[in-house]
Design a protein around this motif. Structure first.
Motif, PDB file in Angstrom:
ATOM      1  N   MET A 157       0.643  -1.032  -0.306  1.00 38.89           N
ATOM      2  CA  MET A 157      -0.105  -0.503   0.089  1.00 38.89           C
ATOM      3  C   MET A 157       0.866   1.402   0.260  1.00 38.89           C
ATOM      4  SD  MET A 157      -3.413  -1.029   0.067  1.00 38.89           S
ATOM      5  CE  MET A 157      -3.814   0.408  -0.399  1.00 38.89           C
ATOM      6  N   ASP A 158       1.765   1.095   0.873  1.00 41.25           N
ATOM      7  CA  ASP A 158       2.807   2.378   0.734  1.00 41.25           C
ATOM      8  C   ASP A 158       3.543   2.734  -0.616  1.00 41.25           C
ATOM      9  OD1 ASP A 158       2.878   3.002   3.337  1.00 41.25           O
ATOM     10  OD2 ASP A 158       4.637   1.546   3.951  1.00 41.25           O
ATOM     11  N   ARG A 159       3.914   1.092  -1.896  1.00 44.39           N
ATOM     12  CA  ARG A 159       4.085   1.246  -2.318  1.00 44.39           C
ATOM     13  C   ARG A 159       3.028   1.782  -3.669  1.00 44.39           C
ATOM     14  NH1 ARG A 159       9.137   1.807  -5.937  1.00 44.39           N
ATOM     15  NH2 ARG A 159       8.129   1.827  -7.982  1.00 44.39           N
ATOM     16  N   LEU A 160       1.280   2.031  -3.736  1.00 45.29           N
ATOM     17  CA  LEU A 160       0.614   2.045  -3.795  1.00 45.29           C
ATOM     18  C   LEU A 160       0.745   3.877  -4.151  1.00 45.29           C
ATOM     19  CD1 LEU A 160      -1.700  -0.547  -4.195  1.00 45.29           C
ATOM     20  CD2 LEU A 160      -0.656   0.524  -5.700  1.00 45.29           C
ATOM     21  N   LEU A 161       0.539   4.126  -3.034  1.00 49.49           N
ATOM     22  CA  LEU A 161       0.518   5.545  -3.035  1.00 49.49           C
ATOM     23  C   LEU A 161       1.679   6.347  -3.301  1.00 49.49           C
ATOM     24  CD1 LEU A 161      -1.140   5.648   0.908  1.00 49.49           C
ATOM     25  CD2 LEU A 161      -1.709   5.640  -1.638  1.00 49.49           C
ATOM     26  N   ALA A 162       3.440   5.309  -3.029  1.00 50.12           N
ATOM     27  CA  ALA A 162       4.573   5.884  -3.191  1.00 50.12           C
ATOM     28  C   ALA A 162       4.591   6.893  -4.913  1.00 50.12           C
ATOM     29  CB  ALA A 162       5.191   5.167  -2.882  1.00 50.12           C
ATOM     30  N   ASP A 163       3.676   6.041  -5.888  1.00 52.17           N
ATOM     31  CA  ASP A 163       3.270   6.067  -6.770  1.00 52.17           C
ATOM     32  C   ASP A 163       2.874   6.966  -7.709  1.00 52.17           C
ATOM     33  OD1 ASP A 163       4.949   3.463  -7.566  1.00 52.17           O
ATOM     34  OD2 ASP A 163       3.350   2.360  -8.072  1.00 52.17           O
ATOM     35  N   GLY A 164       2.003   8.388  -6.756  1.00 51.42           N
ATOM     36  CA  GLY A 164       1.232   8.403  -7.363  1.00 51.42           C
ATOM     37  C   GLY A 164       0.109   8.834  -7.521  1.00 51.42           C
ATOM     38  N   GLY A 165      -0.249   7.567  -8.353  1.00 53.44           N
ATOM     39  CA  GLY A 165      -1.255   7.727  -9.581  1.00 53.44           C
ATOM     40  C   GLY A 165      -2.361   7.471  -8.572  1.00 53.44           C
ATOM     41  N   ARG A 166      -3.530   8.304  -9.629  1.00 47.68           N
ATOM     42  CA  ARG A 166      -5.052   7.380  -8.747  1.00 47.68           C
ATOM     43  C   ARG A 166      -5.659   5.996  -9.190  1.00 47.68           C
ATOM     44  NH1 ARG A 166      -9.236  12.360  -8.299  1.00 47.68           N
ATOM     45  NH2 ARG A 166      -9.875  10.897  -6.693  1.00 47.68           N
ATOM     46  N   PHE A 167      -5.804   5.001  -8.164  1.00 52.89           N
ATOM     47  CA  PHE A 167      -6.486   3.929  -8.246  1.00 52.89           C
ATOM     48  C   PHE A 167      -7.366   3.193  -7.902  1.00 52.89           C
ATOM     49  CE2 PHE A 167      -3.647   4.032  -4.838  1.00 52.89           C
ATOM     50  CZ  PHE A 167      -4.298   3.369  -4.202  1.00 52.89           C
ATOM     51  N   VAL A 168      -7.900   2.436  -8.117  1.00 51.27           N
ATOM     52  CA  VAL A 168      -8.972   1.704  -7.362  1.00 51.27           C
ATOM     53  C   VAL A 168      -9.293   0.477  -7.588  1.00 51.27           C
ATOM     54  CG1 VAL A 168     -11.428   0.860  -7.903  1.00 51.27           C
ATOM     55  CG2 VAL A 168     -10.804   3.025  -8.669  1.00 51.27           C
ATOM     56  N   HIS A 210      -3.814   5.848  10.379  1.00 50.17           N
ATOM     57  CA  HIS A 210      -2.286   6.715   9.335  1.00 50.17           C
ATOM     58  C   HIS A 210      -2.058   7.779   8.580  1.00 50.17           C
ATOM     59  CE1 HIS A 210       2.207   7.314   9.092  1.00 50.17           C
ATOM     60  NE2 HIS A 210       2.007   8.220   9.932  1.00 50.17           N
ATOM     61  N   ASN A 211      -2.504   6.707   7.121  1.00 45.72           N
ATOM     62  CA  ASN A 211      -2.489   7.191   6.214  1.00 45.72           C
ATOM     63  C   ASN A 211      -3.752   7.460   5.196  1.00 45.72           C
ATOM     64  OD1 ASN A 211      -0.043   5.687   4.959  1.00 45.72           O
ATOM     65  ND2 ASN A 211      -0.031   4.882   6.052  1.00 45.72           N
ATOM     66  N   LYS A 212      -5.031   8.538   6.422  1.00 45.45           N
ATOM     67  CA  LYS A 212      -6.044   8.183   5.353  1.00 45.45           C
ATOM     68  C   LYS A 212      -6.270   9.718   4.891  1.00 45.45           C
ATOM     69  CE  LYS A 212     -10.928   9.806   7.376  1.00 45.45           C
ATOM     70  NZ  LYS A 212     -11.401   9.728   8.482  1.00 45.45           N
ATOM     71  N   THR A 213      -5.671  10.061   5.177  1.00 46.23           N
ATOM     72  CA  THR A 213      -5.520  11.393   4.124  1.00 46.23           C
ATOM     73  C   THR A 213      -4.782  11.434   2.113  1.00 46.23           C
ATOM     74  OG1 THR A 213      -5.778  13.099   5.456  1.00 46.23           O
ATOM     75  CG2 THR A 213      -4.429  13.987   3.184  1.00 46.23           C
ATOM     76  N   ALA A 214      -3.522  10.251   2.407  1.00 48.33           N
ATOM     77  CA  ALA A 214      -3.235  10.482   1.374  1.00 48.33           C
ATOM     78  C   ALA A 214      -4.093   9.051   0.263  1.00 48.33           C
ATOM     79  CB  ALA A 214      -1.460   9.589   1.395  1.00 48.33           C
ATOM     80  N   LEU A 215      -4.528   8.333   1.006  1.00 46.94           N
ATOM     81  CA  LEU A 215      -5.366   7.323   0.780  1.00 46.94           C
ATOM     82  C   LEU A 215      -6.373   7.248  -0.222  1.00 46.94           C
ATOM     83  CD1 LEU A 215      -5.519   4.428   0.095  1.00 46.94           C
ATOM     84  CD2 LEU A 215      -6.375   3.791   2.302  1.00 46.94           C
ATOM     85  N   ALA A 216      -7.649   8.700   0.296  1.00 48.88           N
ATOM     86  CA  ALA A 216      -8.193   9.242   0.021  1.00 48.88           C
ATOM     87  C   ALA A 216      -8.065   9.895  -1.454  1.00 48.88           C
ATOM     88  CB  ALA A 216      -9.149  10.437   0.871  1.00 48.88           C
ATOM     89  N   GLU A 217      -6.545  10.764  -1.680  1.00 46.26           N
ATOM     90  CA  GLU A 217      -6.318  11.432  -2.441  1.00 46.26           C
ATOM     91  C   GLU A 217      -6.420  10.819  -3.566  1.00 46.26           C
ATOM     92  OE1 GLU A 217      -3.016  13.491  -0.892  1.00 46.26           O
ATOM     93  OE2 GLU A 217      -4.570  14.976  -0.097  1.00 46.26           O
TER      94      GLU A 217
END
Length: 136
Positions: A35-46, A70-77
């Motif tokens: 999940m950290d990696r998915l967020l770090a990649d920067g794109g939007r996903f489903v 802990h990652n609520k905001t980044a994940l929501a973005e």
């Protein structure tokens, strides 16, 4: 030799990301890293999750819950929705009843569909700018 970046998620159809792993005891560490990696990649996903095959271990559920808070905001973005596949209509209704609280807690829209095809159709709709409430 380096470890594969994704072992729990299939990202070949990114930005549609499918959970293909097992919720085997102790998997949360790998789940959090991916999940950290998915967020770090920067794109939007489903995210699409298949029907649950086994219950998640308590320690894994706690670890994932902490990561999600802990990652609520980044994940929501980044994550447009988490879509579960559940063929059983009664179980789908139970899941839908829980979603308002999960959205409040974790910030990411949740949906459930009966089949993988329906889940993918909703994912593509969201990625094209649609809303989960459009009835897709």
């Amino acid at each position: 030799m380096t470890e594969p970046v994704y072992t729990l998620y299939d990202v070949r159809d990114y930005p549609i990301v499918r959970f293909v792993g097992e919720a085997a005891e102790g998997y949360a560490t790998r789940w959090c890293a991916e999940m950290d990696r998915l967020l770090a990649d920067g794109g939007r996903f489903v995210l699409i999750y298949p029907p649950r095959r086994q219950e998640e271990a308590h320690a894994d559920r706690v670890a994932r819950g902490q990561w999600l808070k802990h990652n609520k905001t980044a994940l929501a973005e980044r994550c447009l929705a988490v879509i579960a596949i559940e063929p059983d209509a009664a179980r789908r209704a139970e899941m839908e009843a829980m979603y308002p609280n999960l959205v409040k807690a974790f910030g990411t829209p949740q949906a459930v569909r009966a089949t993988a095809a329906e889940a993918e159709r909703l994912a593509r709709h969201l990625l094209a700018g649609g809303r989960p409430s459009d009835g897709v």
